[in-house]
Write a protein that holds these residues in place. Structure first.
Motif, PDB file in Angstrom:
ATOM      1  N   ARG A 184      25.277  -2.743  15.222  1.00  0.00           N
ATOM      2  CA  ARG A 184      25.118  -1.411  14.361  1.00  0.00           C
ATOM      3  C   ARG A 184      23.495  -1.513  14.121  1.00  0.00           C
ATOM      4  NH1 ARG A 184      28.383  -1.758   9.331  1.00  0.00           N
ATOM      5  NH2 ARG A 184      29.697  -0.615  10.600  1.00  0.00           N
ATOM      6  N   LYS A 185      22.909  -0.322  14.290  1.00  0.00           N
ATOM      7  CA  LYS A 185      21.318  -0.481  13.859  1.00  0.00           C
ATOM      8  C   LYS A 185      21.277  -0.346  12.327  1.00  0.00           C
ATOM      9  CE  LYS A 185      20.247   2.525  18.079  1.00  0.00           C
ATOM     10  NZ  LYS A 185      19.813   3.824  18.544  1.00  0.00           N
ATOM     11  N   GLU A 186      19.862  -0.898  11.965  1.00  0.00           N
ATOM     12  CA  GLU A 186      19.836  -0.769  10.781  1.00  0.00           C
ATOM     13  C   GLU A 186      19.913   0.613  10.078  1.00  0.00           C
ATOM     14  OE1 GLU A 186      19.434  -2.925   7.523  1.00  0.00           O
ATOM     15  OE2 GLU A 186      18.905  -4.137   9.285  1.00  0.00           O
ATOM     16  N   GLY A 187      20.791   0.529   8.649  1.00  0.00           N
ATOM     17  CA  GLY A 187      21.096   1.901   8.289  1.00  0.00           C
ATOM     18  C   GLY A 187      22.219   2.758   8.929  1.00  0.00           C
ATOM     19  N   GLY A 188      22.508   2.211  10.143  1.00  0.00           N
ATOM     20  CA  GLY A 188      23.711   2.872  10.886  1.00  0.00           C
ATOM     21  C   GLY A 188      25.178   2.681  10.111  1.00  0.00           C
ATOM     22  N   LYS A 189      26.206   3.513  10.241  1.00  0.00           N
ATOM     23  CA  LYS A 189      27.325   3.389   9.566  1.00  0.00           C
ATOM     24  C   LYS A 189      28.377   3.500  10.751  1.00  0.00           C
ATOM     25  CE  LYS A 189      26.051   4.426   4.897  1.00  0.00           C
ATOM     26  NZ  LYS A 189      26.307   5.380   3.832  1.00  0.00           N
ATOM     27  N   GLU A 190      28.066   3.840  11.784  1.00  0.00           N
ATOM     28  CA  GLU A 190      29.240   3.980  12.816  1.00  0.00           C
ATOM     29  C   GLU A 190      29.840   2.667  13.364  1.00  0.00           C
ATOM     30  OE1 GLU A 190      25.632   2.730  15.194  1.00  0.00           O
ATOM     31  OE2 GLU A 190      26.020   3.821  13.312  1.00  0.00           O
ATOM     32  N   TYR A 191      30.908   2.596  13.823  1.00  0.00           N
ATOM     33  CA  TYR A 191      31.899   1.697  14.335  1.00  0.00           C
ATOM     34  C   TYR A 191      31.838   1.637  15.888  1.00  0.00           C
ATOM     35  CZ  TYR A 191      33.309  -0.402   9.766  1.00  0.00           C
ATOM     36  OH  TYR A 191      33.388  -0.846   8.406  1.00  0.00           O
ATOM     37  N   LYS A 192      31.806   0.647  16.470  1.00  0.00           N
ATOM     38  CA  LYS A 192      31.878   0.416  17.908  1.00  0.00           C
ATOM     39  C   LYS A 192      33.043  -0.740  18.365  1.00  0.00           C
ATOM     40  CE  LYS A 192      26.869   1.552  18.752  1.00  0.00           C
ATOM     41  NZ  LYS A 192      25.683   1.113  19.249  1.00  0.00           N
ATOM     42  N   ILE A 193      33.415  -0.476  19.462  1.00  0.00           N
ATOM     43  CA  ILE A 193      34.257  -1.593  19.943  1.00  0.00           C
ATOM     44  C   ILE A 193      33.365  -2.572  20.159  1.00  0.00           C
ATOM     45  CG2 ILE A 193      36.155  -2.319  21.643  1.00  0.00           C
ATOM     46  CD1 ILE A 193      36.642   1.027  21.993  1.00  0.00           C
ATOM     47  N   PRO A 194      33.633  -3.857  19.584  1.00  0.00           N
ATOM     48  CA  PRO A 194      32.820  -5.146  20.043  1.00  0.00           C
ATOM     49  C   PRO A 194      33.113  -5.766  21.411  1.00  0.00           C
ATOM     50  CG  PRO A 194      34.632  -5.636  18.306  1.00  0.00           C
ATOM     51  CD  PRO A 194      34.619  -4.009  18.681  1.00  0.00           C
ATOM     52  N   GLN A 195      32.158  -6.075  22.091  1.00  0.00           N
ATOM     53  CA  GLN A 195      32.090  -6.673  23.221  1.00  0.00           C
ATOM     54  C   GLN A 195      31.359  -8.096  23.646  1.00  0.00           C
ATOM     55  OE1 GLN A 195      31.099  -3.345  25.813  1.00  0.00           O
ATOM     56  NE2 GLN A 195      33.185  -2.963  26.129  1.00  0.00           N
ATOM     57  N   GLY A 196      31.652  -8.972  24.271  1.00  0.00           N
ATOM     58  CA  GLY A 196      30.963 -10.021  24.253  1.00  0.00           C
ATOM     59  C   GLY A 196      31.521 -11.345  23.721  1.00  0.00           C
ATOM     60  N   GLY A 197      31.361 -12.401  24.091  1.00  0.00           N
ATOM     61  CA  GLY A 197      32.030 -13.730  23.601  1.00  0.00           C
ATOM     62  C   GLY A 197      33.699 -13.523  23.790  1.00  0.00           C
ATOM     63  N   LEU A 198      34.204 -13.626  22.972  1.00  0.00           N
ATOM     64  CA  LEU A 198      35.836 -13.801  22.824  1.00  0.00           C
ATOM     65  C   LEU A 198      36.330 -12.452  22.495  1.00  0.00           C
ATOM     66  CD1 LEU A 198      37.125 -17.204  21.675  1.00  0.00           C
ATOM     67  CD2 LEU A 198      36.919 -16.337  24.037  1.00  0.00           C
ATOM     68  N   PHE A 199      35.296 -11.572  22.071  1.00  0.00           N
ATOM     69  CA  PHE A 199      35.963  -9.957  21.681  1.00  0.00           C
ATOM     70  C   PHE A 199      36.506  -9.346  22.937  1.00  0.00           C
ATOM     71  CE2 PHE A 199      32.869 -10.313  18.201  1.00  0.00           C
ATOM     72  CZ  PHE A 199      33.640 -10.058  17.022  1.00  0.00           C
ATOM     73  N   ILE A 249      42.892   0.724  17.354  1.00  0.00           N
ATOM     74  CA  ILE A 249      43.307   1.595  18.285  1.00  0.00           C
ATOM     75  C   ILE A 249      43.643   3.024  17.815  1.00  0.00           C
ATOM     76  CG2 ILE A 249      45.964   2.119  19.170  1.00  0.00           C
ATOM     77  CD1 ILE A 249      46.128  -0.913  19.435  1.00  0.00           C
ATOM     78  N   SER A 250      43.850   3.221  16.536  1.00  0.00           N
ATOM     79  CA  SER A 250      43.656   4.383  15.725  1.00  0.00           C
ATOM     80  C   SER A 250      42.655   5.193  15.818  1.00  0.00           C
ATOM     81  CB  SER A 250      44.386   4.558  14.294  1.00  0.00           C
ATOM     82  OG  SER A 250      43.193   3.703  13.455  1.00  0.00           O
ATOM     83  N   LYS A 251      41.550   4.623  15.712  1.00  0.00           N
ATOM     84  CA  LYS A 251      39.968   5.318  15.880  1.00  0.00           C
ATOM     85  C   LYS A 251      39.467   5.421  17.074  1.00  0.00           C
ATOM     86  CE  LYS A 251      35.358   4.891  13.989  1.00  0.00           C
ATOM     87  NZ  LYS A 251      35.446   6.221  13.238  1.00  0.00           N
ATOM     88  N   PHE A 252      39.843   4.678  18.162  1.00  0.00           N
ATOM     89  CA  PHE A 252      39.395   4.777  19.423  1.00  0.00           C
ATOM     90  C   PHE A 252      40.164   5.278  20.426  1.00  0.00           C
ATOM     91  CE2 PHE A 252      36.388   2.213  17.170  1.00  0.00           C
ATOM     92  CZ  PHE A 252      35.170   2.823  17.460  1.00  0.00           C
ATOM     93  N   GLY A 253      41.711   5.143  20.215  1.00  0.00           N
ATOM     94  CA  GLY A 253      42.611   5.743  21.159  1.00  0.00           C
ATOM     95  C   GLY A 253      42.617   4.954  22.350  1.00  0.00           C
ATOM     96  N   ASP A 254      42.674   5.572  23.511  1.00  0.00           N
ATOM     97  CA  ASP A 254      42.752   5.055  24.880  1.00  0.00           C
ATOM     98  C   ASP A 254      41.565   4.184  25.181  1.00  0.00           C
ATOM     99  OD1 ASP A 254      45.449   6.240  25.117  1.00  0.00           O
ATOM    100  OD2 ASP A 254      44.507   7.875  26.516  1.00  0.00           O
ATOM    101  N   LYS A 255      40.269   4.622  24.526  1.00  0.00           N
ATOM    102  CA  LYS A 255      39.065   3.746  24.884  1.00  0.00           C
ATOM    103  C   LYS A 255      39.234   2.231  24.305  1.00  0.00           C
ATOM    104  CE  LYS A 255      36.204   7.618  24.273  1.00  0.00           C
ATOM    105  NZ  LYS A 255      34.680   8.401  23.447  1.00  0.00           N
ATOM    106  N   PHE A 256      40.213   2.127  23.459  1.00  0.00           N
ATOM    107  CA  PHE A 256      40.288   0.574  23.334  1.00  0.00           C
ATOM    108  C   PHE A 256      41.025  -0.213  24.371  1.00  0.00           C
ATOM    109  CE2 PHE A 256      42.564  -3.004  21.101  1.00  0.00           C
ATOM    110  CZ  PHE A 256      41.211  -3.514  20.551  1.00  0.00           C
ATOM    111  N   PRO A 257      40.729  -1.196  24.947  1.00  0.00           N
ATOM    112  CA  PRO A 257      41.338  -2.086  25.920  1.00  0.00           C
ATOM    113  C   PRO A 257      42.632  -2.725  25.432  1.00  0.00           C
ATOM    114  CG  PRO A 257      39.242  -3.149  25.000  1.00  0.00           C
ATOM    115  CD  PRO A 257      39.112  -1.892  24.214  1.00  0.00           C
ATOM    116  N   LYS A 258      43.634  -2.334  26.221  1.00  0.00           N
ATOM    117  CA  LYS A 258      45.096  -2.583  25.905  1.00  0.00           C
ATOM    118  C   LYS A 258      45.184  -4.225  25.944  1.00  0.00           C
ATOM    119  CE  LYS A 258      47.150   1.852  26.068  1.00  0.00           C
ATOM    120  NZ  LYS A 258      45.739   2.546  26.168  1.00  0.00           N
ATOM    121  N   ASP A 259      44.385  -4.909  26.704  1.00  0.00           N
ATOM    122  CA  ASP A 259      44.536  -6.393  27.101  1.00  0.00           C
ATOM    123  C   ASP A 259      43.989  -7.042  25.852  1.00  0.00           C
ATOM    124  OD1 ASP A 259      42.056  -5.481  27.943  1.00  0.00           O
ATOM    125  OD2 ASP A 259      41.973  -6.850  29.612  1.00  0.00           O
ATOM    126  N   VAL A 260      43.220  -6.517  25.028  1.00  0.00           N
ATOM    127  CA  VAL A 260      42.584  -7.402  23.787  1.00  0.00           C
ATOM    128  C   VAL A 260      43.635  -7.720  22.873  1.00  0.00           C
ATOM    129  CG1 VAL A 260      40.885  -7.241  22.171  1.00  0.00           C
ATOM    130  CG2 VAL A 260      40.354  -6.251  24.428  1.00  0.00           C
TER     131      VAL A 260
END
Length: 268
Positions: A184-199, A249-260
């Protein structure tokens, strides 16, 4: 009797303290119930779950997320720090446990002040509940350790195993908090699907490493209360992680990777 002797191989005997016994029962039962409520959709009101799973109350008192989070952790930090003055008769195990608790909450305070980026507010009621839980559990864990000082050391000594697990937990937790903060950028409020590490494998690796940290502190302590609180924390974070995955899953639907998975890679 073989079975009753097994726990005594790696646990100090429970101290003759009604307070510690009562707190053990309250801790494990309340945290387990809180984890179950998370799964059922009745969430603690902070972060992405603010106003989720409850009737929205317009008159509900709220704090900024930064202020709320600071209040969650700072009392427990001061409890850990002050224990070095309150309990002068200390052994190595007590020092290791009190140091681990103090470092754990100092890290969280510093993250609140300098790392995390915030998108909203936090319900005052949830703030008070969580603050009380952290503060009383920290104080009780330290007090139970102090009471165990005159008991024979368990035949299986886990304190250095505990130090190793605690270090792994605190480093892994911080690393994944940094990943979350970078989304998230400073001042931003949007959520993203986290990636990297064990995410890439689980949705809440920061909770997984927090559990490692508490298991480490339990191994340092080797008291019944420490393990009871850790089991309760495990159940709560399992419930919160499950709810978090369902939210993504409710927010991103099919964009959320099902194997996570939820918390444990490839398993849960």
């Amino acid at each position: 009797m073989i079975l009753p002797s097994i726990p005594l191989n790696f646990l100090f005997p429970p101290p003759p303290s009604l307070f510690v016994t009562t707190m053990s029962v309250i801790g494990i039962s309340s945290l387990t119930n809180a984890g179950y409520m998370e799964i059922k959709g009745k969430h603690m009101q902070y972060s992405k779950f603010l106003n989720e799973g409850v009737a929205k109350k317009e008159d509900q008192m709220k704090l900024s997320s930064r202020t709320g989070m600071f209040l969650l952790y700072s009392p427990s930090f001061f409890v850990g720090l002050s224990s070095f003055l309150v309990f002068p008769d200390r052994d190595l195990r007590f020092v290791l446990l009190a140091s681990a608790l103090t470092i754990h909450f100092l890290k969280r305070v510093l993250e609140v002040l300098f790392l995390h980026k915030y998108s909203g507010s936090m319900a005052l009621e949830s703030t008070l509940i969580i603050t009380s839980s952290y503060t009383f559990s920290t104080a009780t864990m330290i007090y139970a350790q102090y009471l165990s000082r005159d008991f024979p050391t368990p035949s299986i000594d886990l304190q250095y195993v505990g130090v190793g697990l605690f270090v792994i937990g605190i480093i892994g937790n911080f690393y994944h908090h940094r990943i979350l903060a970078s989304l998230r950028k400073e001042g931003g409020k949007e959520y993203k699907i986290p990636q990297g590490g064990l995410f890439d494998l689980v949705i809440c690796p920061h909770y997984l490493f927090e559990i490692f940290g508490y298991i480490g502190m339990s191994c340092i302590s080797q008291t019944l209360y420490a393990f009871a609180f850790t089991v309760g924390t495990l159940f709560y974070l399992m419930g919160r992680s499950y709810a978090t995955r369902e939210w993504y899953i409710s927010k991103f639907g099919d964009k959320f990777p099902k194997d996570v998975k939820v918390l444990v890679p490839y398993v849960f």
